[in-house]
Scaffold this motif. Sequence first.
Motif, PDB file in Angstrom:
ATOM      1  N   UNK A 267       1.468   9.087   7.413  1.00 29.82           N
ATOM      2  CA  UNK A 267       2.448   9.921   6.727  1.00 29.82           C
ATOM      3  C   UNK A 267       3.860   9.552   7.176  1.00 29.82           C
ATOM      4  N   UNK A 268       4.044   9.380   8.463  1.00 27.49           N
ATOM      5  CA  UNK A 268       5.357   9.010   8.998  1.00 27.49           C
ATOM      6  C   UNK A 268       5.788   7.631   8.500  1.00 27.49           C
ATOM      7  N   UNK A 269       4.852   6.677   8.476  1.00 24.24           N
ATOM      8  CA  UNK A 269       5.170   5.323   8.001  1.00 24.24           C
ATOM      9  C   UNK A 269       5.611   5.343   6.540  1.00 24.24           C
ATOM     10  N   UNK A 270       4.914   6.119   5.710  1.00 25.44           N
ATOM     11  CA  UNK A 270       5.256   6.172   4.287  1.00 25.44           C
ATOM     12  C   UNK A 270       6.612   6.846   4.081  1.00 25.44           C
ATOM     13  N   UNK A 271       6.904   7.862   4.884  1.00 22.79           N
ATOM     14  CA  UNK A 271       8.197   8.529   4.762  1.00 22.79           C
ATOM     15  C   UNK A 271       9.342   7.581   5.123  1.00 22.79           C
TER      16      UNK A 271
ATOM     17  N   UNK B  70       0.824  -1.208   0.000  1.00 19.64           N
ATOM     18  CA  UNK B  70       0.000   0.000   0.000  1.00 19.64           C
ATOM     19  C   UNK B  70       0.857   1.256   0.000  1.00 19.64           C
ATOM     20  N   UNK B  71       1.912   1.254   0.802  1.00 16.57           N
ATOM     21  CA  UNK B  71       2.801   2.414   0.866  1.00 16.57           C
ATOM     22  C   UNK B  71       3.551   2.600  -0.441  1.00 16.57           C
TER      23      UNK B  71
ATOM     24  N   UNK C 299       9.200   4.408   4.648  1.00 19.10           N
ATOM     25  CA  UNK C 299       9.266   3.511   3.500  1.00 19.10           C
ATOM     26  C   UNK C 299      10.008   4.169   2.341  1.00 19.10           C
ATOM     27  N   UNK C 300       9.840   5.471   2.149  1.00 19.75           N
ATOM     28  CA  UNK C 300      10.546   6.191   1.085  1.00 19.75           C
ATOM     29  C   UNK C 300      12.054   6.061   1.281  1.00 19.75           C
ATOM     30  N   UNK C 301      12.520   6.319   2.502  1.00 18.14           N
ATOM     31  CA  UNK C 301      13.957   6.245   2.767  1.00 18.14           C
ATOM     32  C   UNK C 301      14.473   4.815   2.547  1.00 18.14           C
ATOM     33  N   UNK C 302      13.678   3.827   2.960  1.00 14.48           N
ATOM     34  CA  UNK C 302      14.065   2.436   2.771  1.00 14.48           C
ATOM     35  C   UNK C 302      14.142   2.080   1.291  1.00 14.48           C
TER      36      UNK C 302
END
Length: 271
Positions: free
Chosen positions: A93-97, A54-55, A99-102
């Motif tokens: 929002x924090x979870x997706x961010x 989902x992310x 995931x972006x870095x990962x």
Amino acid sequence: DWKARWPAILRGDATGGRAGRDLTSVSVHQLASAYMQDVRSARLSPATVAKYQSHAKAIVKLIGPKRMVSRLNPDDFRNLRKQLAENYSPEVCNDIQVRVRSMFAFAEEQFGVRVIVPQRGFRGPSVRAKRQHRKDHGRQVLPWSFVRAAIHAADPHLRPCILLGINAGMTPVDIATLEPGDIVDGVTDYDRVKTGQRRVVVYWPETLDAIEAVAHDGPLLVTERGRPWQHGRTYTLAKRWRELCDRLGAPDRFRFGDLRHIDSNSDDVFA
């Protein structure tokens, strides 16, 4: 073509078996696909994989599936942060961010494409913002009138699942993996699938009666057609719960997981 090269990429060959190929042409969509292939190869629960998926979809949609990873700049991530803040709660929002870095660390490791994700311009929501959001929205609490109506309206195969959600705080993945030998003398001592945390549950007599009425030899609880509540990464139980909520005219679409937040005993449920 990319799918054929993923196994080599996941083995650490950044060229995907094609030495000399220019990997700066990797798109955001291709990166997300390879990243999810790597996630699925790890030993994660289906619920966690679905969350990652989902992310990843949200990231691809907001950045643009055809954007070249090597051409992204800090302004793209600042714009992404702005869009996330407009469309998602602070927690999501924090979870997706994260995931972006990962995902972009994965891009450098596997594809050799380095993308600088800014620290200051891509900070997650503040603790204060998260607390304010929880204060404004609160935890979703199911009214007792609805809980009792749902228990009585549910078919014999769905009813024990609802009781397990209230009595044991089980989620769909916990219920789908419950085995006949997991209940001994009305007690279950098990490790949660999602977190690995140990949990000891003492069942109400009503919960045990509902389970015994439909107990199965394979997975302890199955659908009325004798099929497991879990099929691959799909959990039929969550879908059936949503259908029941809609049929009863619930004021909001309560999630099955909200049942475990009810502070109750059997006298409250069966009053």
